[in-house]
Motif scaffolding. Structure first.
Motif, PDB file in Angstrom:
ATOM      1  N   LEU A 123      -5.708   0.869   3.942  1.00  0.00           N
ATOM      2  CA  LEU A 123      -6.605  -0.150   3.102  1.00  0.00           C
ATOM      3  C   LEU A 123      -5.762  -0.781   1.970  1.00  0.00           C
ATOM      4  N   SER A 124      -5.296  -0.053   1.258  1.00  0.00           N
ATOM      5  CA  SER A 124      -4.046  -0.632   0.259  1.00  0.00           C
ATOM      6  C   SER A 124      -3.013   0.472  -0.214  1.00  0.00           C
ATOM      7  N   ALA A 125      -2.000   0.128  -0.652  1.00  0.00           N
ATOM      8  CA  ALA A 125      -0.926   1.051  -1.235  1.00  0.00           C
ATOM      9  C   ALA A 125      -0.165   0.541  -2.065  1.00  0.00           C
ATOM     10  N   THR A 126       0.236   1.190  -3.445  1.00  0.00           N
ATOM     11  CA  THR A 126       0.889   0.718  -4.416  1.00  0.00           C
ATOM     12  C   THR A 126       1.443   1.922  -5.073  1.00  0.00           C
ATOM     13  N   VAL A 127       2.605   1.628  -5.812  1.00  0.00           N
ATOM     14  CA  VAL A 127       2.931   2.148  -7.059  1.00  0.00           C
ATOM     15  C   VAL A 127       2.483   1.772  -8.513  1.00  0.00           C
TER      16      VAL A 127
END
Length: 711
Positions: free
Chosen positions: A62-66
């Motif tokens: 769905l989403s990925a982030t740091v």
């Protein structure tokens, strides 16, 4: 056709977290499975595979982030259709998975949170696949080894697996993966949990990876370590003054750059030290750290002090052709991996950088001018004398008196300036020069170093040495003007070779001459204007090699690409020679590039023109984050504001300030000048920039502003 795991760009983007000498690189799912992925510590990969599966398939992304503070990696995932386990098939999108991970004290912590949105129970087979290969970072980069050490059979416990490797260097290396609960199935490379997820239920699984076993992973351990990790990162980000503005996106770029510097900076015994970049250069480099410290010196002199202390302690005392060392020389890089320890490569403590030593001296002088910390300079003085002696010996051995280089053995770097790829120095007909090679920007660094030594000697009352260093600096300046200047091009050549012949190539290197102020006013302005023409400036930054030159390739590492730190040094030099609007153009290009790279500048990007590509084109294996790319934001801002600090006078000097387009106010918050801390405001007032100093200590700080009469 199989379903995608998520959007291609998001899935295959690399996400990085770091702590100390450990870092992790994974894809958008949080998986470690590509060749360059892994959990690394001390140049060794401790986790080479780490993959989450639901059933036999990866979840959908769905989403990925740091997170913006660079502490946590967070991926939001969901299930695809699950195969029946004695019942009906479970539909996709019923289970939300959130992977949250961070590094703290060289240990990986991860929480996998599973939440059901199904009206019926969901049988959920969760599998973690893992492995540890203990390869050296240089093996990851493509080096082949004739032999490796002993990789032992993994030791499988009830809720953990221990990997171990005994290297040819005699060192044992271990990696332990542990789970908060015992899997239903656990073997040497896989843990499977058979979870019955009730409607609206949430189950958390905790995993830790470290070099040694510890207590069983748990919610309490995860939360405690997470709080400490965030606290430590906040402390690093609070160091030094902050830059804020009325531009929200501009602020986001500056905050991300500050966060990247905090991420890359390790707290060593000698003080803070910025590691060069991830994944390839997460280790102390000399040149990179010195330039990063110069970029941020006006805001955070403590970083410069840490860099100087570390490098002085590792100054060479002997001569080694293998390590390219000589007494007085400053370190290029250090590595802790097996290949370096064995001497398969010279990088355990390597000195093959011709520019690091004069840059070290230059930074020491700039630090002293910024802080008036003469006590620290007195501590460094023996190291500075040794560095100056090395510079003088090398220059005296060159027939023209130039600072040159030639590697001692084939295992060393063939080119030893900042453009250290094998094809970065050549003649106008494309042929490679015979060494030793004297790079144009290195002569500028040496010139500036000698001038700083002369000034520092005067503060110590040593007039004889001051006069000698000043005279040597002037001789070097004249030689550069005579030997490197190309009158027909109104520009400087890139290098003089071992036959005393000029490599008549148009490169970005002379931008660094402007930074140190070596050229006379007319030549300096001519170079500045040439750097701003389309053969160099591609709309995003300055190309390392002008278009149309032999070997020009916008997709190359050093022959036509754009490096943000290179652009920033040139911008500072362009501003020094009176073209402050040109520096503002470069600031705008860098900022607009950052907006296309998730508000952070990579190590480098391709040199295609803005008109041709419409957006900056990524260089596929560039480090991100990279210290001197992050630091370039602050050098560019400084170049436009025209601000410097005189620590002896307790004075802020502002020379013909400019504000970026669309930004009406820039503020420096908590700027340290001696024992005083002040805020400095730059505010647009019609066609001028008004400058004021504010805060309780404002009366203790002088302000000197020079406005451009033409505006």
């Amino acid at each position: 056709m199989a379903e995608d795991s998520g959007s291609g760009a998001a899935l295959y983007a690399s996400h990085v977290i770091k702590d100390g000498d450990s870092f992790l690189v994974a894809n958008g799912l949080g998986d470690v499975e590509a060749a360059a992925h892994g959990l690394f510590r001390d140049d060794t990969r401790l986790l080479s595979r780490y993959v989450l599966r639901l059933g036999d398939s990866p979840p959908a992304l769905l989403s990925a982030t740091v997170t913006r503070d660079n502490v946590y990696f967070i991926a939001h995932l969901t299930n695809r259709a699950l195969p029946p386990l004695g019942g009906v098939e479970s539909a996709k999108g019923l289970v939300h998975l959130q992977r949250t991970r961070f590094l703290h004290h060289e240990r990986l912590y991860e929480r996998i949170a599973l939440r059901s949105y199904s009206a019926e129970p969901v049988p959920l087979p969760v599998t973690i696949e893992f492995d540890a290969d203990f390869v050296d970072m240089f093996e990851v980069r493509g080096c082949e080894r004739p032999a490796r050490g002993q990789l032992d059979a993994p030791v499988v416990g009830d809720d953990s697996v221990r990997f171990s490797y005994y290297g040819l260097d005699g060192r044992a290396r271990t990696s332990v993966i542990a789970f908060s609960q015992a899997p239903q199935v656990l073997d040497a490379g896989r843990a499977t949990f058979l979870i019955d997820l009730a409607p609206d239920a949430r189950i958390d699984l905790y995993i830790e990876v470290g070099t040694e076993p510890d207590a069983t992973p748990s919610r309490a351990r995860f939360r405690h370590a997470a709080g400490l990790a965030r606290k430590r990162m906040r402390a690093r980000q609070r160091r030094g003054a902050r830059v804020t503005s009325t531009g929200p996106l501009f602020n986001a770029w500056l905050k991300r750059s500050r966060a990247d510097l905090a991420l890359l900076t390790s707290e060593l015994e000698s003080g803070p030290y910025p590691y060069a970049g991830i994944p390839w250069f997460s280790t102390p480099f000399g040149r990179d750290a010195v330039i990063t410290a110069l970029q941020t010196l006006w805001l955070d002199p403590g970083l410069a002090r840490g860099v100087l202390s570390f490098l002085a302690r590792r100054q060479a005392t002997d001569t080694s052709t293998f390590r390219d060392s000589a007494p007085g020389k400053i370190m290029h890089e250090t590595r802790k991996g097996e290949m370096s320890a064995l001497g398969e490569l010279p990088f355990a403590l390597y000195y093959g950088g011709v520019d690091t030593t004069p840059l070290f001296v230059l930074l020491a002088g700039a630090y002293e001018q910024r802080t008036a910390d003469i006590g620290f300079i007195n501590e460094l003085w023996p190291a500075l004398l040794a560095a100056s002696a090395w510079i003088e010996r090398v220059c005296d051995a060159n027939p023209l008196g130039l600072l040159d280089y030639a590697r001692g053995e084939d295992s060393g770097l063939s080119n030893q300036g900042w453009k250290d790829s094998e094809d970065s120095v050549f003649h106008a007909d494309g042929r490679f020069p015979r060494g030793p090679i004297a790079l144009v920007e290195v002569q500028g660094y040496a010139y500036a170093a000698l001038r700083e030594l002369a000034r520092l000697a005067l503060t110590r009352g040593d007039v004889a040495h001051a006069d000698a260093w000043a005279a040597r600096a002037e001789r070097l300046r004249r030689t550069v003007e005579e030997r490197f200047w190309m009158d027909d091009e109104q520009f400087y050549g890139i290098a003089v070779d071992g036959d005393s012949q000029l490599c008549e190539v148009l490169s970005s290197n002379p931008g660094h001459l402007l930074y140190v102020g070596l050229p006379d006013a007319a030549r300096g302005e001519a170079v500045a204007r040439r750097l701003l023409t389309p053969i160099f400036y591609n709309g995003w930054g300055i190309r390392t090699l002008a278009s149309g030159q032999p070997r020009y390739n916008p997709m190359s590492y050093h022959n036509g690409s754009v490096w943000p730190h290179d652009t920033a040094l040139a911008a500072a030099g362009i501003a020094r020679y009176g073209l402050r609007d040109g520096a503002m153009t470069l600031l705008r290009g860098a900022f607009e590039s950052a907006t296309q790279f998730d508000m952070r500048l990579p190590e480098l990007y391709c040199g295609f023109s803005r008109a041709q590509s419409g957006m900056p084109v990524a260089y596929p294996v560039a480090c991100l984050p990279q210290a001197w790319a992050a630091g370039s934001a602050f050098m560019l801002v400084q170049a436009c504001l025209g601000v410097s600090v005189d620590g002896y006078r307790g004075e802020i000097v502002v020379d013909r300030p400019r504000l970026p387009p669309g930004i009406d106010e820039v503020r420096l918050v908590d700027l340290e000048i001696g024992s005083a801390r002040v805020d400095v405001q730059f505010r647009r007032v019609r066609d001028m920039v008004a400058v004021s100093v504010e805060g309780d200590d404002a009366h203790r700080v002088a302000l000197r502003v020079r406005q451009d009469a033409r505006r």
